[in-house]
Design an enzyme around this catalytic site. Structure first.
Site, PDB file in Angstrom:
ATOM      1  N   GLU A 190      -6.742  85.906  42.959  1.00  0.00           N
ATOM      2  CA  GLU A 190      -5.451  85.809  43.753  1.00  0.00           C
ATOM      3  C   GLU A 190      -5.739  84.606  44.688  1.00  0.00           C
ATOM      4  O   GLU A 190      -4.626  83.861  45.158  1.00  0.00           O
ATOM      5  CB  GLU A 190      -5.658  87.229  44.771  1.00  0.00           C
ATOM      6  N   HIS A 215       3.860  81.866  40.948  1.00  0.00           N
ATOM      7  CA  HIS A 215       2.422  82.317  41.310  1.00  0.00           C
ATOM      8  C   HIS A 215       2.209  83.360  40.037  1.00  0.00           C
ATOM      9  O   HIS A 215       1.108  83.227  39.648  1.00  0.00           O
ATOM     10  CB  HIS A 215       2.410  83.300  42.663  1.00  0.00           C
ATOM     11  N   GLU A 216       3.075  84.295  39.831  1.00  0.00           N
ATOM     12  CA  GLU A 216       2.633  85.087  38.534  1.00  0.00           C
ATOM     13  C   GLU A 216       2.708  83.984  37.230  1.00  0.00           C
ATOM     14  O   GLU A 216       1.508  84.650  36.336  1.00  0.00           O
ATOM     15  CB  GLU A 216       3.905  85.987  38.467  1.00  0.00           C
ATOM     16  N   HIS A 222      -0.863  82.746  37.091  1.00  0.00           N
ATOM     17  CA  HIS A 222      -1.829  83.688  36.941  1.00  0.00           C
ATOM     18  C   HIS A 222      -2.136  83.666  35.275  1.00  0.00           C
ATOM     19  O   HIS A 222      -3.331  84.272  34.970  1.00  0.00           O
ATOM     20  CB  HIS A 222      -1.202  85.108  37.154  1.00  0.00           C
ATOM     21  N   ALA A 257       5.402  90.986  42.745  1.00  0.00           N
ATOM     22  CA  ALA A 257       5.508  91.143  41.077  1.00  0.00           C
ATOM     23  C   ALA A 257       4.213  91.104  40.577  1.00  0.00           C
ATOM     24  O   ALA A 257       3.058  91.364  41.488  1.00  0.00           O
ATOM     25  CB  ALA A 257       5.866  89.540  40.772  1.00  0.00           C
ATOM     26  N   MET A 258       4.154  91.462  39.465  1.00  0.00           N
ATOM     27  CA  MET A 258       2.814  91.599  38.571  1.00  0.00           C
ATOM     28  C   MET A 258       2.744  90.662  37.427  1.00  0.00           C
ATOM     29  O   MET A 258       3.667  90.667  36.553  1.00  0.00           O
ATOM     30  CB  MET A 258       2.733  93.125  38.031  1.00  0.00           C
ATOM     31  N   GLU A 259       1.444  90.025  37.181  1.00  0.00           N
ATOM     32  CA  GLU A 259       1.337  89.197  36.046  1.00  0.00           C
ATOM     33  C   GLU A 259       0.993  89.430  34.900  1.00  0.00           C
ATOM     34  O   GLU A 259       0.387  88.743  34.100  1.00  0.00           O
ATOM     35  CB  GLU A 259       0.109  88.002  36.562  1.00  0.00           C
TER      36      GLU A 259
END
Length: 886
Positions: A348, A325-326, A329, A290-292
């Site tokens: 991270e 987690h994302e 961020h 995934a990407m934040e």
């Protein structure tokens, strides 16, 4: 993250194509060479005319000289395979520009200017999945670490922060949903194309400064699960999880995980969300988990879609953890980002710790901690002792995508966790608050974080900074002696040499210990011992009899404990230690010792097996244990971990002895295992800890049965498969059947495929279970599966499901013939021109050749040399192979 060069588009423009081959020796980027960028970019306006095969991007950049940097009349804008359609400066054509490789260099006479740059790209040709790419008819972006330069020319580095406004225009039929970072501020109909198609547009603004790697755009035919969240200060936030039509009923868990993580972050870290909208989009073609991206998280579908029939308990946990987690961020990565990519663990490592603490609160601290340590030992410890070892803050790289590693993420989290252990929870929170307040809106460094911790907690972290500079897993030798009424504990640390770091300084190592009375199993209290010198001796009075040492309780430090402990003491700890991790550790240590003695032909093999059986029987019959913990204690050490404990690994012998011990335990404890299975089978499906634990131990019983009585195991697994009302039970049964011969295996595999053939994520499981099985013909199975109509090299999930599962299965990968090695080398060479980032991830298993016995080592090295000899390797793969060869 390097980008592969893809074929030219139909109109002849070399969008992401026709670039010269990658150099054999890409330039080395060094941390010590960092300098602030000469120009600031306060605002960025992007205008997209979207299409799958042709997208036009008009970027308008306001630039001004950076007073904190050395002055330069030239601004360097990074590009990667882009075609420059037009360029103007302050509204006029500008001749003062040149190209240097892929980068655009513009000479600017004044202190502030407006640049307008037009590029045209072909998302459908972007198989590397970096920048703007097409995925099953939709468009989406992935820009970390260096993907934005594949969209437009820009100073694509994390310390250039800008405020973005994005306008997207597209066919309403093809792309009815248009999403970007921030808040949506305008939508409407646009003039149609020449063929009269209906077009529309949307404008999004992100009020927060961000680096280019956090830019995001998604356009496609999507549906959303919608909800809302009210923050602690009363902000109403609209939430949406966007998926393809047909997947909506599998998004409830993702939405609930998001709301839970938002509330937890407010309560635990005091962090409140700061936009009016929070969007998550599930994408089937994605290199990462995934990407934040600020306000628009792009997710691999694997970490969004989950329901009882298609997702295991582990999948549910993974969705919850990655969603959290994302989201976390937003502060530890977005509001405060990295000064440069050497500081990657700043965001991270810290965010992994935050998601681990969240998952501990959601799932239970004991089991979650064991799971995290198992991942660390299975991936990061081998990384730390191999040719790819690097500090959590690296000193140099050729390709930054190769440093999205377990060292940066998982070891980085452990290093920050140590600060939390040393400071205490309240002081750690004060340090975090100071860090967030001090550096909000900045591109910070790891040193900034450590200094905030120092100032906020009162700790002296001067020596602790070595954890950021030194690679390698420290080894702590432990001995406990007893004389009179005094127990003497001696601790000695060494940090082994790693590439580029032959000599190391001693590091501060916090170790929680307890001394247990060997008759009662009680202790007088836990103590925190700081080993901050090469060696330390501690004395404890009041022990008429020698106590039993419990050390590194809770795994307070990411170190390898080396000690000689009588087997009886390990059996005692496995049965009586009140620290869950220490109890698990004792059981692991007991089995490791017995297995390595068997491989090396030392010790009494039968006595060792009996000791393991005694300890495991106590675990199986301990009514005070919940089954989630019991399932962890039943796990045998992985073959990878066992190989790490040997100076020269013997994969064949380790596999044989591990299976022999498993078979012995299955026979010796058949009655206890059968009783446990029957009890667990009676627990109805649910998501309670009791129900999840019951499913876990059922699978473990089947694993022992498969080794000790294959025919009975096949019968029992087939029954469980047929009766399963959830994916955890069904997958557990199929996993066991995949390693066996017989009609039950074939029938279950055929049924599983037919049942789920329209669900890519579940078919990924079908590939992975076969590729990672204990079946003797697994290499032939993998070769056949590579020719299956559902297999493709263009989808990273599918590639990983087959080949990464195989590479992670030592008994097959390390086949004495070398066929496993050549299979992975063939994959790397075929995949590198398509998706170099994914290809490079497969190099590390071959890079362990120095740890193997001579025959296998020679075969592994030969495959690495074959890869290295290939023409036009990507930077990603070249760096991994060259470092692995040394």
């Amino acid at each position: 993250m390097d980008i592969a060069r893809t074929p030219s588009t139909a109109d002849g423009n070399p969008q992401l194509a026709d670039a010269p081959p990658e150099p054999k020796e890409p330039a080395i980027i060094r941390r010590e060479d960092y300098a602030p960028f000469a120009w600031l970019v306060p605002t960025t306006h992007l205008d997209f005319d979207l299409g799958l095969e042709r997208t036009t991007v008009v970027a308008t950049l306001q630039v001004e000289r950076n007073p904190a940097a050395d002055p330069s009349p030239t601004i360097r804008l990074n590009g990667d395979g882009l075609t420059l359609e037009s360029l103007s400066v302050d509204g006029a054509e500008h001749a003062g520009w040149t190209m240097e490789g892929d980068d655009l260099l513009i000479t600017l006479p004044g202190d502030a200017h407006q640049l307008q740059i037009t590029t045209i790209i072909d998302p459908s040709a972007n198989s590397a999945l970096m920048g703007l790419f097409a995925s099953n008819g939709m468009l989406c972006t992935q820009c970390e670490a260096e993907g934005f330069r594949r969209i437009t020319f820009f100073p694509d580095r994390p310390d250039v922060l800008s405020s973005y406004t994005v306008r997207m225009e597209a066919s309403k039929a093809d792309f009815p949903i248009l999403l970007a970072n921030g808040n949506e501020v305008e939508t409407g109909d646009a003039e149609g194309a020449e063929d009269g198609e209906e077009r529309h547009y949307a404008v999004w603004q992100d009020p927060w400064l961000k680096p280019s790697y956090l830019f995001a755009l998604v356009a496609g035919d999507l549906v959303a699960r919608r909800d809302s969240f009210t923050t602690m200060n009363g902000r109403e936030v609209d939430l949406a999880v966007w998926v393809r039509d047909g997947d909506l009923d599998r998004t409830e868990h993702a939405m609930e995980s998001l709301k839970t993580s938002m509330k937890w972050d407010e309560e635990t870290f005091g962090r409140e969300y700061d936009l009016d909208i929070y969007n998550i989009v599930a994408v089937s073609d994605f290199n990462m988990g995934a990407m934040e991206n600020k306000g628009l998280n792009v997710f691999n579908t694997k970490y969004v879609l989950a329901d009882q029939d298609t997702a295991t308990d582990g999948d549910f946990d993974a969705v919850e953890g990655v969603i959290a987690h994302e989201y976390f961020h937003n502060w530890s990565g977005n509001r405060i980002t990295c000064r440069d990519w050497f500081q990657l663990s700043l965001k991270e490592g810290f965010t992994v710790l935050r998601d681990q603490l969240f998952s501990q609160d959601m799932q239970g601290e004991a089991v979650k901690r064991i799971e995290d340590v198992r991942i660390l030992r299975g991936i990061q410890f081998p990384e730390d002792s191999g040719p790819l070892a690097h500090p959590i803050r690296p000193d140099s790289y050729r390709e930054i995508s190769n440093f999205y590693t377990s060292t940066v993420y998982n070891k980085g989290a452990e290093v920050i966790r140590m600060m939390r252990v040393m400071a205490g929870e309240a002081a750690f929170r004060a340090g975090c608050d100071l860090y967030f307040d001090r550096h909000d809106g900045e591109a910070a460094s790891c040193e900034d974080f450590v200094k905030a911790m120092e100032d906020g907690t009162g700790l002296d972290l001067a020596q602790f900074r070595l954890w950021y500079r030194q690679a390698g897993t420290p080894k702590v030798e432990v001995s406990l002696e007893h004389e009179g009424d005094t127990a003497t504990l001696k601790l000695t640390q060494t940090v082994p040499p790693t590439p580029g770091q032959p000599a190391k300084l001693p590091m501060p190592i916090p170790l929680k210990i307890a001394l247990l009375d060997r008759e009662t199993g009680q202790h007088s209290g836990e103590q925190l011992v700081m080993l901050d010198a090469p060696s330390k001796t501690l004395r404890f009075d009041g022990f008429a009899k020698a106590p039993v040492l419990s050390i590194n309780r809770g795994f307070t430090a990411p170190v390898s404990i080396e000690r000689t402990v009588p087997r009886d003491d390990l059996v005692f700890l496995a049965a009586h230690d009140d620290d869950s991790f220490a109890r698990y550790e004792a059981m692991q240590e007991l089995m490791v010792g017995v297995l390595l003695d068997a491989v090396n032909g030392t010790g009494d093999a039968q006595a060792g097996r009996q000791a393991v059986a005694t300890a495991l029987r106590a675990i199986l019959t301990d009514e005070a244990l919940d089954d989630s913990m019991r399932g962890e204690l039943m796990l045998m050490p992985s073959q990878t971990y066992l190989m790490e404990q040997m100076l020269t690994a013997q994969p064949g012998a380790i596999h044989a002895e591990r299976e022999a011990l498993k078979a012995y335990l299955g026979r010796e404890l058949a009655a206890e295992l059968h009783a446990l299975y029957e009890r667990a089978e009676a627990v109805p499906f649910g998501m309670s800890q009791e129900a999840r634990g019951a499913r876990k131990v059922k699978t473990q019983v089947l694993i022992y049965a498969a080794a000790s009585d294959p025919a009975k195991a096949a019968e029992l697994a087939a029954q469980q498969y047929a009766a399963a009302d959830n994916m955890t039970d069904r997958q557990g049964a199929l996993m066991v059947l995949c390693g066996l011969e017989g009609p039950e295996r074939d029938a279950a595999l055929a049924d599983f495929y037919e049942r789920y053939r329209g669900n890519p994520l579940v078919i990924d499981k079908w590939f992975a279970l076969q590729a990672g099985s204990l079946h003797p013909d697994v290499i032939a199975h993998v070769k056949a599966l590579a020719d299956h109509p559902d297999f493709t090299l263009r989808n990273p999930n599918r590639v990983r499901s087959l080949y990464m599962a195989f590479a992670a299965s030592p008994h097959a990968f390390h086949s004495e013939s070398g066929a496993g090695y050549s299979m992975i080398a063939d994959l790397i060479l075929a995949l590198d021109p398509i998706n170099p980032q994914t290809a490079a991830r497969f190099v590390s298993p071959l890079g362990r050749w120095r740890r193997m016995e001579p025959g296998r080592a020679a075969l592994m090295r030969a495959e690495l040399e074959r890869i290295a000899a290939a023409d036009s390797l990507s930077r990603d793969t070249y760096e991994q192979v060259s470092r692995s060869l040394g």
